[in-house]
Design a protein around this motif. Structure first.
Motif: not given
Length: 239
Positions: A130, A134, A154
Motif C-alpha cells: 500500500e 501511494q 494484489r
C-alpha cells in the motif's frame, strides 16, 4: 533465512534478465563474481523501451540491446512489432510482464535456447504494497508503470519460482530500479547492519533487507531520493 511465507507476497510482475558480472566498483569480498538483479543499471533486461516502436531510441541502441540477448539483427523488427503489439496488454512500461506466461512466450519466441537469460519474478511483502502504491501513483493524465499496475492487482506470484533472496531496490517514478549496489552500499550494509549478500548478490534474511532498505532511504546516505524497499526475487524456468 527469514521465514517470509510466500502467501504474504504480492506480485510486481516478471522480467526477462541475464546474470550480471560484478563491476569493478563493487566490493569483491562481499559481492559474488556473477549476480542477479532486477535493476537495469546492473543487469541486462529485455525487452525494454527500446523494443517499442514509438519510443525515442535509435537503431544502433535497439540492435545492441537485442544482441545482448542473442537476438540477431534480422529479427529485430519482428521483436519490436511483437513488443509494440503487446504493450499495455501484458508487456508494461518500461520492461515488466504482467504474467509469467507472457515472459515465457517472449523467451520462447526470441531468446536462443542456449542463452543464460532467465525469468525473474518480482514481489513485495504485503505490508509494503500500500505504501509503494501511494508513493508511485501516477499524476493526473499520466499512465501507471508496470510495477504499479501489477501490484495493484494484489495477486501472489505464480507458483514454481525458486526464491533467490531479497534485493534492496529504489523505484523511479518511471518504473525503473536502482539497486543498492549502484550506490556502493554493500559495505555500509555489512558494517552497519551485518547484512552480507548471498551467492546471488541478494539477502537471505528479508527482515534484515527491509532494514537495509530503510537505511538506504535516509537522506544523508546519498542514494537516489526514491522509495527504497526490499523486493523478493524468484527465478522461474523459461519454459
Amino acid at each position: 533465512m527469514n521465514p517470509l511465507h510466500e502467501s504474504r507476497l504480492v506480485s510486481g510482475g516478471y522480467l526477462v534478465a541475464r546474470p550480471a558480472e560484478r563491476a569493478p566498483f563493487m566490493d569483491a569480498s562481499l559481492v559474488p563474481s556473477r549476480l542477479q538483479s532486477a535493476s537495469g543499471c546492473i543487469a541486462p533486461i529485455a525487452p525494454d523501451t527500446w523494443a517499442i516502436d514509438w519510443a525515442s531510441c535509435d537503431s544502433a541502441e535497439r540492435s545492441a540491446a537485442a544482441t545482448r540477448f542473442g537476438v540477431p539483427p534480422e529479427r529485430l523488427a519482428e521483436l519490436i512489432a511483437w513488443a509494440t503489439r503487446r504493450f499495455d496488454v501484458d508487456f508494461l512500461w518500461p520492461n515488466v510482464f504482467l504474467t509469467l506466461e507472457a515472459a515465457r512466450e517472449f523467451c520462447a519466441t526470441f531468446v536462443p535456447a542456449d542463452s543464460d537469460a532467465f525469468v525473474l519474478g518480482l514481489a513485495l511483502a504485503s505490508e509494503d504494497v500500500e505504501d509503494f502504491l501511494q508513493q508511485t501513483a501516477p499524476p493526473p493524465r499520466e499512465g501507471e508503470t508496470g510495477l504499479h499496475r501489477c501490484l495493484a492487482r494484489r495477486l501472489p506470484p505464480a507458483e514454481g519460482g525458486v526464491r533467490l533472496g531479497s534485493e534492496v531496490l529504489g523505484a523511479e517514478l518511471g518504473g525503473t530500479f536502482h539497486s543498492y549496489l549502484c550506490n556502493g552500499l554493500e559495505r555500509t550494509f555489512a558494517q552497519q547492519l551485518g547484512a552480507r549478500p548471498n551467492e546471488h548478490g541478494l539477502f537471505d534474511d528479508h527482515a534484515l533487507a527491509r532494514q537495509c532498505a530503510a537505511y538506504a532511504g535516509h537522506e544523508d546516505v546519498g542514494a537516489e531520493p526514491v522509495p527504497w524497499l526490499a523486493w523478493v526475487l524468484l527465478e522461474y524456468p523459461r519454459a
